[in-house]
Structures are given as structure tokens and as C-alpha cells.
Write a protein that holds these residues in place. Sequence first.
Motif, mmCIF file in Angstrom:
data_model
loop_
_atom_site.group_PDB
_atom_site.id
_atom_site.type_symbol
_atom_site.label_atom_id
_atom_site.label_comp_id
_atom_site.label_asym_id
_atom_site.label_seq_id
_atom_site.Cartn_x
_atom_site.Cartn_y
_atom_site.Cartn_z
ATOM 1 N N ILE A 146 -3.745 -5.277 -1.409
ATOM 2 C CA ILE A 146 -3.256 -4.807 -0.014
ATOM 3 C C ILE A 146 -1.969 -4.301 -0.069
ATOM 4 O O ILE A 146 -1.775 -3.512 0.846
ATOM 5 C CB ILE A 146 -3.668 -6.049 0.797
ATOM 6 N N LEU A 147 -1.179 -4.932 -0.681
ATOM 7 C CA LEU A 147 0.384 -4.749 -0.506
ATOM 8 C C LEU A 147 0.757 -3.467 -1.295
ATOM 9 O O LEU A 147 1.521 -2.775 -0.798
ATOM 10 C CB LEU A 147 1.080 -6.067 -1.186
ATOM 11 N N GLU A 148 0.264 -3.292 -2.417
ATOM 12 C CA GLU A 148 0.436 -2.097 -3.277
ATOM 13 C C GLU A 148 0.086 -0.761 -2.328
ATOM 14 O O GLU A 148 1.121 -0.043 -2.442
ATOM 15 C CB GLU A 148 -0.252 -1.980 -4.714
ATOM 16 N N PRO A 149 -0.844 -0.501 -1.800
ATOM 17 C CA PRO A 149 -1.183 0.850 -1.134
ATOM 18 C C PRO A 149 -0.306 1.021 0.139
ATOM 19 O O PRO A 149 0.151 1.822 0.370
ATOM 20 C CB PRO A 149 -2.492 0.687 -0.597
ATOM 21 N N LEU A 150 0.106 -0.378 0.869
ATOM 22 C CA LEU A 150 1.138 -0.403 1.948
ATOM 23 C C LEU A 150 2.461 0.137 1.317
ATOM 24 O O LEU A 150 3.107 0.809 2.220
ATOM 25 C CB LEU A 150 1.207 -1.640 2.540
ATOM 26 N N GLU A 151 2.876 -0.481 0.393
ATOM 27 C CA GLU A 151 4.234 -0.004 -0.315
ATOM 28 C C GLU A 151 4.133 1.428 -0.665
ATOM 29 O O GLU A 151 5.315 2.094 -0.396
ATOM 30 C CB GLU A 151 4.624 -0.732 -1.522
ATOM 31 N N GLN A 152 3.127 2.026 -1.316
ATOM 32 C CA GLN A 152 3.173 3.471 -1.593
ATOM 33 C C GLN A 152 3.201 4.270 -0.334
ATOM 34 O O GLN A 152 3.860 5.264 -0.374
ATOM 35 C CB GLN A 152 2.038 3.717 -2.158
ATOM 36 N N GLU A 153 2.556 3.855 0.860
ATOM 37 C CA GLU A 153 2.456 4.633 1.922
ATOM 38 C C GLU A 153 3.963 4.627 2.504
ATOM 39 O O GLU A 153 4.218 5.639 3.008
ATOM 40 C CB GLU A 153 1.288 4.288 2.998
#
Length: 217
Positions: free
Chosen positions: A107-114
Amino acid sequence: AGLGEFRIRDLNDEINKLLREKGHWEYRIKELGGPDYARIGPKMLDHEGKEVPGNRGYKYFGAAKDLPGVRELFEKEPLPPPRKTRAELMKDIDAEYYGYRDEDDGILEPLEQEHEKKVIAEAVEKWKMEREARLARGEEEEEENIYAVHEDESDEEGGKEREGEDGQQKFIAHVPVPTQQEIEEALVRRKKMELLQKYASETLLAQSEEAKTLLGL
């Protein structure tokens, strides 16, 4: 409860007076050699009478327990939460506590990429606006080539490895390195100074410094 506060208090006082008199008779019977009714007699249940802690045996019966100022005496304060020991606190500390497994759920990695894309886009937009403002003022500057390699730059702090003609690696130092002769001369000078400081007096040292000054050494 319909008797009224004062009547209830009087009746409750009378009951406690009879209980004290009963206790005195039980103690006198024991003194005269009779049975110990205080020990073997029937016990009073809690629902029949409640005693306020530290009130020297005074009990409240029936509606007397709900009188103003009495009900608060029976309300116990909540116990403080038990304090955990250091071992109990450290028992729940693991890699997840320090955040090492925050990305395992995906969950965290896609949010960080965005968020990273958003920040980069904002930075690029800000740079474009500043560049257009400079061009409008006629302050066009030559952009620096960040990929250019200068001869005085090194990949490492101490030096840079290069391949020699014979295939062996050579190290080029970018700091002055003294020769073996310079090192020996520095050691000799240091040894002389130690001997002078050890055996020479202050007068001799002063004369030596004066002679060096005159000779220009």
C-alpha cells in the motif's frame, strides 16, 4: 426509602447501637467461659449491611446506603492502570515497530511513487516558470553540463584508479606526498628539538633562536 432522610438515619443509628450491644454481650459470654459467638456465630452478609472503610464498624442498611453523602463513600475510585515493566515493553518491539515492514502490504509504495511524481512535476513546473521569467528579463544563462568530466575531479577521496600500460592499476594522489628523504630530514629535525628541549637551558635555547634569526634560517 419513603420514611425520609432523618427517620432513616435514626433507624440506622439504632441498628448499629444494637449491634454494638450484641458485640459486648458476646465478649462478656466469652469472658465467663461460654462459647465464642463472634467466631462461631452466623456472619452478616454484605447485602444486609455495608461498612465504609475506616469508619470503625459503622454499617449502613437498606435505604441508608442511598442517602446523600453516603452513596459517594461506597463509590470506589478506579484503580490506576498497571505499569508495565521494561521487559514487557520490549517484548512487543520488533522490525515492524521500527517500520522495516511497512512496504510488505503493497500500500505504501504506490502512494510514495504517486507523491514522488507529483513533487517532481511541481519542481519542473517551478523551474520552467523561473526560466521563462529570466528569458523575459533577458538574463539567459548558459546551462551547466552536469555530465562533463573535469581532469581535476576524482571518483574517490584519496585518488583514482587507472589502468597502466602494463595492465597494472596505478593510483594518482591528489594531495602532496613527501618523499622518503623529506621524511628522514623531518625526523632528524624533530629529534634535535627533543634533545635541545631535554638538555639545553633556556639561555642556550634563546641564543640558538637568535643565531638562527641572524643567519636567516
